[in-house]
Design an enzyme around this catalytic site. Structure first.
Site, PDB file in Angstrom:
ATOM      1  N   ARG A 148      25.021   7.672  -3.651  1.00 30.71           N
ATOM      2  CA  ARG A 148      25.080   8.096  -5.049  1.00 30.71           C
ATOM      3  C   ARG A 148      23.927   9.001  -5.454  1.00 30.71           C
ATOM      4  O   ARG A 148      23.946   9.567  -6.546  1.00 30.71           O
ATOM      5  CB  ARG A 148      25.096   6.872  -5.962  1.00 30.71           C
ATOM      6  N   SER A 164      -1.092  -6.614  -3.816  1.00 30.54           N
ATOM      7  CA  SER A 164      -1.847  -6.070  -2.681  1.00 30.54           C
ATOM      8  C   SER A 164      -1.061  -6.101  -1.388  1.00 30.54           C
ATOM      9  O   SER A 164      -1.631  -6.230  -0.301  1.00 30.54           O
ATOM     10  CB  SER A 164      -3.164  -6.841  -2.499  1.00 30.54           C
ATOM     11  N   HIS A 222      -7.941   6.175  30.076  1.00 35.39           N
ATOM     12  CA  HIS A 222      -9.282   6.317  29.496  1.00 35.39           C
ATOM     13  C   HIS A 222      -9.583   7.797  29.295  1.00 35.39           C
ATOM     14  O   HIS A 222      -9.300   8.604  30.179  1.00 35.39           O
ATOM     15  CB  HIS A 222     -10.320   5.708  30.438  1.00 35.39           C
TER      16      HIS A 222
END
Length: 479
Positions: free
Chosen positions: A35, A195, A458
């Site tokens: 809609r 919150s 890494h």
């Protein structure tokens, strides 16, 4: 009379349009009734435009602290209208993308408001004027008002902001998330009621852009669904940024002035204080759009504002299904999408597994970001489980330090007897992009052994995930 649709979906949001695409992939004759906006709240007024706003705030934050990266910047500022325009442009682009996907998959789009008039029949009338502004024009080639037959009807009509009695948004001084996304100017002061993810994201955005922000939460913890330790870390960060947070408190009254609001707040110690702000954001949750769909007349069972379904989206009425926000929490776009897939695959007759809500991740895109999946430490202990808990701080990760983001935490929770990963919780930079690694691990029923022996690249933030697992088993390397 036209051939009935195999699948007709009411609502073109994330759950609805994904379900439609999956149905079309099976060769089902499929239609979506919408809609207002293809893509629903998520693409148009929720997930996506808020991320665009938060990205602008993030870039502005870096501009304000260039010296941290050996840079200089002068006359740093922002244009509220331009920030909003970018956000709306992102939404428009994705809205058009959904329309393209409907056309590509030969899915009919029916423009209007739908009611299930009887089993297997949906009546569509022209949409009323949108409460969010001028209605979007229907996509090219969309069908309109009429009565449509369908063998299977899926309700995916989403949700709207919840309003508390006496604190109802007026869209001028008291905002919902809709108005908060399109401010005509930056308020100097702001009160956020609630919150959860919505409230905290807006608190983070407006604080970063310079507003004085106060957050009021009725529960004792901000971000109530998150792990206590993670929420406490996030709170410290927010308060360090200058956000005032009142927990165990409630807004008792709002008195509106000409261009400001005075809030009466009852605090946890039984005292009352008044807070005067320019604007208020009501972020007290959402409620499913289950009204005016004909569900009551059909006898579809509902409870506490949601449609009752089984694990495959089936209601108590044959041929009627429900997915997404109307089917209950967690009210998240990715949950709706997966429910749509499960529902359609069930209609097809495939051997599908019901949704496991314990494996649905949650993300909050504030600064710092928060992400989680599975049980919190508290819930795991409440279940009587013997657990192992691992933690690893961002300060021990080389990539985090190089990014200038040394504050944060990755936390993992394992069953001490079986090594099953029960939960993972993170706070810090880019954790919303990291959490999926643990989601996959949980879905694959990975134990600590596989995670320990996996090689993480890494330097990456993902190494903290590895280290957190190692810490749970007394094998941490870099702390």
């Amino acid at each position: 009379m036209a051939e009935p649709y195999d699948v007709l979906i009411i609502g073109g949001g994330p759950g609805g349009y994904v379900a439609a695409i999956r149905a079309a992939q099976f060769g089902f004759r499929t239609a979506v009734v919408e809609r207002e906006h293809l893509g629903g709240i998520c693409l148009n007024w929720g997930c996506i435009p808020t991320k665009a706003l938060l990205r602008s705030a993030e870039v502005f934050h870096y501009f304000q602290h260039p010296e941290a990266y050996g840079l200089t910047a002068e006359k740093v500022g922002f244009d509220v209208a331009a920030v909003v325009k970018r956000s709306r442009g992102v939404s428009a682009q994705l809205n058009g993308g959904v329309g393209f996907l409907m056309k590509k998959n030969k899915i009919d789009v029916i423009w209007g408001e739908a009611t299930i008039s009887k089993p297997g029949e949906v009546k569509v009338v022209p949409p009323k004027k949108s409460v969010l502004g001028p209605p979007a024009p229907p996509p090219k080639g969309a069908l309109g008002e009429g009565t449509y037959q369908a063998r299977n009807i899926i309700v995916s009509t989403g949700a709207r902001p919840r309003a508390l009695p006496g604190l109802e948004p007026d869209r001028k001084l008291v905002w919902t998330y809709f108005e908060a996304m399109v401010p005509d100017r930056m308020p100097k002061s702001l009160l956020v009621i609630g919150s959860g993810a919505i409230g905290i994201e807006f608190a983070s955005f407006y604080r970063t852009m310079g507003a004085e922000v106060t957050v009021v939460e009725v529960l004792p913890q901000i971000l109530p669904v998150e792990d206590e330790e993670i929420a406490a870390h996030a709170r410290k960060r927010f308060e360090k940024q200058g956000i005032r947070i009142l927990t165990g408190a409630k807004v008792a009254k709002l008195d509106k002035g000409a261009d400001d609001v005075t809030a009466t707040v009852e605090t946890s110690d039984g005292k009352t204080e008044t807070i005067k702000v320019e604007r208020v954001i009501s972020a007290v949750g959402v409620v499913g759009n289950i009204e005016n769909l004909g569900l009551e007349a059909l006898g579809v069972k509902t409870e506490r504002g949601i449609i009752v379904t089984d694990g495959l989206g089936r209601t108590n009425v044959k041929g009627v299904y429900a997915i997404g926000d109307v089917a209950g929490p967690p009210m998240l776009a990715h949950k709706a999408e997966h429910e749509g897939v499960i529902c359609v695959e069930g209609i097809k007759g495939l051997p599908v597994h019901p949704m496991d809500k314990a494996k649905i991740p949650g993300c909050t895109y504030c600064n710092p970001q928060i992400a989680s999946v599975g049980l919190t430490e508290k819930k795991a202990r409440e279940q009587g489980r013997e657990i192992k808990v691992g933690r690893f701080p961002f300060s021990g990760n080389g990539k985090a330090i190089a990014l200038g983001e040394p504050e944060g935490l990755v936390k993992t929770i394992f069953d001490a007897q079986t090594g099953q990963l029960l939960g993972a919780h993170m706070v810090g930079a880019e954790v919303t992009e990291l959490i999926q690694g643990f989601v996959i691990a949980m879905n694959l029923e990975t134990t600590e052994e596989e995670l320990i022996h996996a090689v993480f690249p890494h330097p990456t933030l993902s190494e903290m995930m590895h280290e957190s697992v190692l810490d749970a088993y007394g094998r941490v390397i870099h702390t």
